[in-house]
Design a protein around this motif. Structure first.
Motif, PDB file in Angstrom:
ATOM      1  N   GLN A 321      -1.190   2.250 -26.433  1.00 30.71           N
ATOM      2  CA  GLN A 321      -2.106   1.754 -27.462  1.00 30.71           C
ATOM      3  C   GLN A 321      -1.350   1.147 -28.631  1.00 30.71           C
ATOM      4  OE1 GLN A 321      -4.780   4.905 -28.580  1.00 30.71           O
ATOM      5  NE2 GLN A 321      -5.459   5.261 -26.473  1.00 30.71           N
ATOM      6  N   VAL A 322      -0.284   1.811 -29.054  1.00 31.69           N
ATOM      7  CA  VAL A 322       0.540   1.282 -30.151  1.00 31.69           C
ATOM      8  C   VAL A 322       1.157  -0.052 -29.756  1.00 31.69           C
ATOM      9  CG1 VAL A 322       2.608   1.684 -31.528  1.00 31.69           C
ATOM     10  CG2 VAL A 322       1.004   3.559 -31.112  1.00 31.69           C
ATOM     11  N   ARG A 323       1.666  -0.126 -28.525  1.00 31.86           N
ATOM     12  CA  ARG A 323       2.281  -1.371 -28.059  1.00 31.86           C
ATOM     13  C   ARG A 323       1.275  -2.519 -28.037  1.00 31.86           C
ATOM     14  NH1 ARG A 323       2.968  -4.314 -23.554  1.00 31.86           N
ATOM     15  NH2 ARG A 323       1.530  -2.984 -22.381  1.00 31.86           N
ATOM     16  N   ARG A 324       0.058  -2.237 -27.584  1.00 32.61           N
ATOM     17  CA  ARG A 324      -0.973  -3.280 -27.538  1.00 32.61           C
ATOM     18  C   ARG A 324      -1.353  -3.738 -28.935  1.00 32.61           C
ATOM     19  NH1 ARG A 324      -4.980  -0.574 -22.949  1.00 32.61           N
ATOM     20  NH2 ARG A 324      -3.624  -0.957 -21.141  1.00 32.61           N
ATOM     21  N   ARG A 325      -1.449  -2.811 -29.872  1.00 35.68           N
ATOM     22  CA  ARG A 325      -1.793  -3.185 -31.243  1.00 35.68           C
ATOM     23  C   ARG A 325      -0.696  -4.032 -31.880  1.00 35.68           C
ATOM     24  NH1 ARG A 325      -4.482   2.419 -33.709  1.00 35.68           N
ATOM     25  NH2 ARG A 325      -6.316   2.428 -32.306  1.00 35.68           N
ATOM     26  N   VAL A 326       0.568  -3.670 -31.612  1.00 40.58           N
ATOM     27  CA  VAL A 326       1.681  -4.466 -32.135  1.00 40.58           C
ATOM     28  C   VAL A 326       1.649  -5.864 -31.538  1.00 40.58           C
ATOM     29  CG1 VAL A 326       4.190  -4.698 -32.167  1.00 40.58           C
ATOM     30  CG2 VAL A 326       3.138  -2.477 -32.632  1.00 40.58           C
ATOM     31  N   ARG A 327       1.387  -5.957 -30.234  1.00 43.07           N
ATOM     32  CA  ARG A 327       1.322  -7.268 -29.592  1.00 43.07           C
ATOM     33  C   ARG A 327       0.157  -8.087 -30.137  1.00 43.07           C
ATOM     34  NH1 ARG A 327       0.827  -7.435 -23.167  1.00 43.07           N
ATOM     35  NH2 ARG A 327       2.951  -6.602 -23.382  1.00 43.07           N
ATOM     36  N   ALA A 328      -1.003  -7.434 -30.349  1.00 41.34           N
ATOM     37  CA  ALA A 328      -2.158  -8.149 -30.888  1.00 41.34           C
ATOM     38  C   ALA A 328      -1.884  -8.637 -32.301  1.00 41.34           C
ATOM     39  CB  ALA A 328      -3.386  -7.237 -30.871  1.00 41.34           C
ATOM     40  N   THR A 329      -1.200  -7.814 -33.096  1.00 40.78           N
ATOM     41  CA  THR A 329      -0.857  -8.215 -34.463  1.00 40.78           C
ATOM     42  C   THR A 329       0.085  -9.409 -34.458  1.00 40.78           C
ATOM     43  OG1 THR A 329      -1.118  -5.931 -35.221  1.00 40.78           O
ATOM     44  CG2 THR A 329       0.131  -7.429 -36.633  1.00 40.78           C
ATOM     45  N   ARG A 330       1.075  -9.389 -33.587  1.00 41.72           N
ATOM     46  CA  ARG A 330       2.012 -10.517 -33.498  1.00 41.72           C
ATOM     47  C   ARG A 330       1.288 -11.783 -33.057  1.00 41.72           C
ATOM     48  NH1 ARG A 330       7.259  -7.769 -30.421  1.00 41.72           N
ATOM     49  NH2 ARG A 330       7.970  -6.513 -32.189  1.00 41.72           N
ATOM     50  N   THR A 331       0.381 -11.635 -32.084  1.00 46.84           N
ATOM     51  CA  THR A 331      -0.367 -12.805 -31.621  1.00 46.84           C
ATOM     52  C   THR A 331      -1.241 -13.381 -32.725  1.00 46.84           C
ATOM     53  OG1 THR A 331      -0.428 -11.871 -29.379  1.00 46.84           O
ATOM     54  CG2 THR A 331      -1.998 -13.615 -29.889  1.00 46.84           C
ATOM     55  N   ARG A 332      -1.872 -12.498 -33.496  1.00 43.06           N
ATOM     56  CA  ARG A 332      -2.718 -12.932 -34.596  1.00 43.06           C
ATOM     57  C   ARG A 332      -1.907 -13.641 -35.677  1.00 43.06           C
ATOM     58  NH1 ARG A 332      -5.446  -8.749 -34.586  1.00 43.06           N
ATOM     59  NH2 ARG A 332      -4.243  -7.520 -36.084  1.00 43.06           N
ATOM     60  N   HIS A 333      -0.747 -13.088 -36.001  1.00 38.53           N
ATOM     61  CA  HIS A 333       0.113 -13.715 -37.008  1.00 38.53           C
ATOM     62  C   HIS A 333       0.631 -15.063 -36.522  1.00 38.53           C
ATOM     63  CE1 HIS A 333       1.100  -9.627 -39.105  1.00 38.53           C
ATOM     64  NE2 HIS A 333      -0.128 -10.056 -39.343  1.00 38.53           N
ATOM     65  N   SER A 334       0.937 -15.128 -35.228  1.00 36.94           N
ATOM     66  CA  SER A 334       1.415 -16.396 -34.664  1.00 36.94           C
ATOM     67  C   SER A 334       0.327 -17.461 -34.720  1.00 36.94           C
ATOM     68  CB  SER A 334       1.876 -16.185 -33.233  1.00 36.94           C
ATOM     69  OG  SER A 334       2.278 -17.388 -32.635  1.00 36.94           O
ATOM     70  N   ALA A 335      -0.921 -17.045 -34.437  1.00 31.92           N
ATOM     71  CA  ALA A 335      -2.033 -17.995 -34.489  1.00 31.92           C
ATOM     72  C   ALA A 335      -2.270 -18.481 -35.919  1.00 31.92           C
ATOM     73  CB  ALA A 335      -3.294 -17.330 -33.936  1.00 31.92           C
ATOM     74  N   VAL A 336      -2.173 -17.560 -36.881  1.00 29.49           N
ATOM     75  CA  VAL A 336      -2.348 -17.947 -38.283  1.00 29.49           C
ATOM     76  C   VAL A 336      -1.264 -18.914 -38.705  1.00 29.49           C
ATOM     77  CG1 VAL A 336      -2.313 -17.090 -40.648  1.00 29.49           C
ATOM     78  CG2 VAL A 336      -3.588 -15.844 -38.901  1.00 29.49           C
ATOM     79  N   ALA A 337      -0.027 -18.665 -38.263  1.00 35.72           N
ATOM     80  CA  ALA A 337       1.084 -19.559 -38.615  1.00 35.72           C
ATOM     81  C   ALA A 337       0.890 -20.944 -38.012  1.00 35.72           C
ATOM     82  CB  ALA A 337       2.403 -18.947 -38.146  1.00 35.72           C
ATOM     83  N   ASP A 338       0.374 -21.003 -36.778  1.00 33.63           N
ATOM     84  CA  ASP A 338       0.123 -22.296 -36.145  1.00 33.63           C
ATOM     85  C   ASP A 338      -0.965 -23.069 -36.886  1.00 33.63           C
ATOM     86  OD1 ASP A 338       2.036 -21.778 -34.265  1.00 33.63           O
ATOM     87  OD2 ASP A 338       0.617 -21.046 -32.750  1.00 33.63           O
TER      88      ASP A 338
END
Length: 352
Positions: A321-338
């Motif tokens: 669960q922690v790993r999935r949340r970290v991955r989701a956070t990174r994906t969200r930050h990457s989308a915001v940066a794009d």
């Protein structure tokens, strides 16, 4: 290639963990290595056989500690000579290992064939009956054990240093983990998962459902037997009480603590159990609040309850669960940066 694909998602983490475990004897006290880590690895191998059956076959077995004991008893019967109990075959240690594993695998195959048409609660209860019968067989037949069990069981000279036994248990653990993960991507593993999900449909497609369950149960018994031999090397003795119903339930609890759907959870649950069992009695002031050595199982039960409340999938499920949340956070930050990246307009009006 199949093995590489099966461990790729956590390959880097697995390699790092193995590297740490390889150098751990040089960093940790001998007591921790010999009495915590070695026991953790041995019990983790046996617990992994439970996870294998539950994850790929949808079968929860209480018989794995029986095969754990059969491996140990057969090794003792084969290697001992001129003793008061047992067969006293006087084999060399390595020949005794082969004998023990062959007998354990054969027993698992026969018992697996008998249980192959049962699922769910009926399978669980039948494997519990296997364990009870196994206890009485070894307790009452003096020719193979008797109530006092077998003692002074030697191990191979190569395994004489305690650290050698630790590395042997680590090697078997790595092979079992990688092998189980890789097996899930083979035709047999995929068919077994299909049998788990819909046995009637798999049977209608021409697959032999009882045969696949028997093969899976046999493989799980083989792995548990390996752990049993390692346990006898580590302990030097074995008695019927050590393979009774209570230890079998504790092994299942280890798998549940770690996460019965995750292979790494087998060793994680075993580590938590061994850690609690070894060090809890030494925690200051615990005896003043009623937590004594006689109540360790109550404490372990409370730990299991707490973990199940936090995550029904165990400790490995929490980590996932922690790993999935970290991955989701990174994906969200990457989308915001794009989205925030400025666009350039060419002289023709096109954006780039």
């Amino acid at each position: 290639m199949t093995i590489l694909r099966s461990v790729r998602p956590g390959g880097t983490l697995l390699a790092g963990l193995i590297a740490v475990l390889l150098v751990l004897p040089a960093l940790a006290p001998a007591f921790f290595i010999n009495f915590v880590m070695t026991k953790t690895l041995v019990l983790g191998i046996a617990a992994a056989s439970i996870v294998f059956l539950a994850r790929y076959g949808g079968l929860v077995s209480l018989a794995q500690f029986l095969f754990f004991g059969v491996g140990g008893f057969m090794y003792g019967n084969a290697v001992l000579e001129d003793g008061s109990r047992g067969l006293n075959l006087g084999m060399s240690p390595w020949a005794a290992v082969v004998f023990a594993i062959v007998v354990t695998t054969a027993v698992a195959c026969v018992l697996g064939a008998l249980a192959s048409r049962m699922t769910g609660l009926y399978f669980l209860m039948l494997t519990m009956v296997y364990t009870v019968i196994g206890f009485f067989v070894f307790a009452q037949i003096v020719e193979i054990s008797g109530p006092g069990g077998l003692t002074s069981i030697p191990r191979p000279e190569l395994m004489a240093p305690p650290v050698s036994l630790y590395y042997a248990a680590l090697a078997v653990s790595v092979v079992a983990y990688v092998g189980f993960r890789a097996l899930g991507r083979t035709p047999f593993g995929l068919t077994l998962q299909g049998v788990r999900d819909d046995p009637l449909r798999m049977a209608s497609l021409g697959f032999n459902v009882p045969l696949h369950r028997t093969a899976a149960f046999t493989l799980a018994g083989f792995v548990a037997g390996l752990a049993g031999v390692l346990n006898v090397w580590w302990n030097g003795q074995i008695d019927p009480a050590s393979i009774a119903l209570d230890p079998s339930l504790i092994l299942l609890i280890m798998a549940v603590i770690g996460g019965i759907s995750y292979f790494e959870g087998a060793w994680l649950g075993a580590f938590v159990y061994v850690l609690v069992f070894t060090y809890l009695r030494d925690v200051p002031l615990l005896d003043q609040i009623g937590i004594t050595e006689a109540r360790l199982n109550t404490v372990i039960g409370a730990v299991v309850l707490l973990i199940m409340v936090l995550s029904p999938e165990g400790l490995a499920g929490i980590a996932e669960q922690v790993r999935r949340r970290v991955r989701a956070t990174r994906t969200r930050h990457s989308a915001v940066a794009d989205d925030a990246r400025p666009t350039l307009t060419t002289p023709t009006g096109e954006q780039s």
